[in-house]
Design a protein around this motif. Structure first.
Motif: not given
Length: 543
Positions: A250-263
């Motif tokens: 979940q932590a990885l998913q939260i951080v990627l959602t808040l800091t990155t976009g598709p691609g």
């Protein structure tokens, strides 16, 4: 006379200090299952009270405030208590030097002090003081032995209750999903009973009916996490930067959602934990090999330290190299340190390297791996970057769910009272690791094992066995053993499998026996066997 007297008193007091130090904060504050027994911490606290009252008040005449009953309920850090003991001994030296051994006491003893039932002079009072120190030193040795024996029994190194039948009755994924015809050595669960402090905490919570909405103005694991990191690793994280999570995925998913976009690129040291790889793929982020050296397109670096599946523990030099590259490419770093407490060598938190490293790092961890509590879904993230933390806190309340009462209570108990259990488990796992390595070398032709520096997962290279299919599939079909498939960890897992040795010696030997027998029956050519030490994984840091 004075010199000899002080020698024996100091010997008794320092002996007790050595015992509480050896037991640690957890063991010294535990009450053994003996009639009328107190904790070692309380016994030494009581002895300091005896020294202060009998030596300081009755002999030296100093005013002393003492709550004798409270001494037996005392608890706290062992280091603080040992410092108090040294200060008390220094004061006793002064009190003894000023004593007039044949003269009356400076004050009449309080009957509640429970001293000898006779009129005493100063010398006799000091002899009673020594009597108390010697008596309690002997008691402390009994407490130590009882606590250590109980801890050894709790460790579940190979208790009678751990049988294949007991394990197959569980509903967890490790033993339930493969079915009754396979010996599971795959998913990262340990086969041991729950540590007694954790079990007791869960039972106590249920017994008091405390399963309603919790009253947590702040996350209750934040301060204990910071204290534990400081005590074990010398890292002093700020509790206010901690955020609750249910697990590390979940932590990885939260951080990627808040800091990155598709691609966007996410750099990973592969092979790597399959759910992390699946998260990157399912979120349409682009996986970049951290060993490739080209991180110009990456936004996030995922570090798993200690590493899964290899068990590699990164050295300070390796971590500093990674930190330099992360700073050069302005990468946010997610440091998964859930296996840290299962290390056989020194673990260094990535964020502990430097304040500027901590400022770009999200450290994620939990008690669930070391104490085998994955089903309680309780973890935490120490969010170093200010801008990420602001975005995290700006999300709707409970968007990311919430940790549960039992998980928090279990974690608090594990961190406060579970270190003896954990030490025993680590001793058992080290012995299991070495036993497995020896048997792989002697009995599994064509298989090499990278000896892990942490954890209970062995990364097996089966290329030399020339199996006609991937190792996990082959051993499942021919040995009845369920391993983790190497390719689930990335393309580097070709011809590899991961074996979980966190079980009893009997079950581990059954697993190895089955694998060895399958290889003997096989007509596949073998090229010999080998066991290597940790390969160093220099490619992990060749950024």
């Amino acid at each position: 006379m004075q010199t000899g007297y002080l020698y024996f008193v100091e010997r008794a007091v320092r002996g007790m200090s050595a015992i509480v130090s050896a037991l640690g904060d957890e063991g010294a504050n535990r009450r053994p299952e003996l009639p009328g027994a107190n904790t070692p911490f309380a016994v030494l606290t009581h002895c300091l009270g005896v020294m202060s009252y009998w030596g300081g008040h009755l002999v030296a005449g100093r005013p002393v405030e003492r709550d004798r009953l409270a001494e037996f309920d005392a608890a706290g850090p062992v280091a603080v208590l040992c410092d108090r003991a040294e200060e008390a001994l220094m004061q006793l030296r002064a009190d003894v030097a000023a004593a007039r051994w044949d003269e009356p006491l400076r004050h009449d003893p309080d009957p509640a002090a429970l001293g000898p039932d006779r009129t005493m002079n100063q010398g006799e009072a000091l002899l009673h003081l020594y009597e108390e120190m010697a008596q309690h030193h002997g008691q402390m040795e009994i407490l130590r032995d009882t606590l250590q024996e109980a801890a050894a029994q709790d460790v579940a190194a190979e208790p009678a209750s751990v049988t294949v039948e007991w394990l197959r009755a569980k509903r967890g994924v490790k033993w339930h999903r493969p079915g009754p015809d396979l010996l599971p050595a795959w998913v990262a669960d340990m086969d041991f009973p729950v540590a007694r402090p954790v079990r007791d905490a869960i039972h106590a919570t249920v017994a008091r009916g405390d399963l309603g909405y919790p009253d947590w103005p702040q996350y209750p694991l934040a301060a204990p996490f910071a204290e534990r990191m400081s005590r074990r690793y010398g890292w002093r994280p700020a509790p206010e930067l901690v955020r609750p999570i249910t697990d590390l995925i979940q932590a990885l998913q939260i951080v990627l959602t808040l800091t990155t976009g598709p691609g966007d690129g996410v750099a990973v040291f592969t092979p790597s934990y399959p759910p992390f790889l699946a998260t990157i793929e399912s979120m349409n982020r682009r996986l970049i090999s951290a060993a490739s050296g080209d991180l110009s397109d990456a936004k996030v670096l995922l570090l798993v330290n200690p590493h899964n599946p290899t068990g590699h523990v990164y050295s300070r030099a390796e971590l500093e190299h990674i930190a330099d590259r992360a700073e050069r490419h302005d990468l946010l770093v997610i440091s998964d340190e859930i296996h840290a407490e299962l290390s056989y060598s020194e673990h260094i938190p990535f964020a502990a390297l430097h304040p500027r490293t901590a400022a770009r790092t999200v450290t994620v961890t939990s008690a669930t791996k070391a104490f085998n509590l994955a089903g309680l879904r309780t973890a935490l993230a120490h969010v170093g970057p200010d801008d990420l933390r602001a975005r995290w806190d700006a999300q709707p309340p409970d968007l990311f769910g919430a940790v549960n009462v039992l998980g928090v209570e279990a974690t608090l108990a594990a961190w406060a009272h579970g270190d003896d259990w954990l030490r025993g488990v680590n001793d058992h796992l080290r012995a299991q690791r070495d036993h497995l390595a020896s048997r792989v070398h002697a009995e599994l032709p064509g298989v090499t094992m990278h000896v892990p520096e942490a954890g209970y997962l062995a990364w097996l290279d089966c290329a030399g066995a020339a199996l006609p299919e991937q190792p996990a599939d082959w051993f499942r079909r021919h040995a009845g053993v369920e391993l983790s498939a190497g390719l689930d960890f990335g393309s580097e897992g070709l011809d590899h499998a991961r074996l979980n040795f966190a079980t009893t010696r009997e079950i581990l030997d059954r697993i190895i026996d089955a694998m060895a027998a399958a290889l003997r029956r096989s007509a596949s050519p073998a090229t010999g066997t080998a066991v290597t030490g940790d390969p160093g994984y220099s490619e992990f840091t060749r950024l």
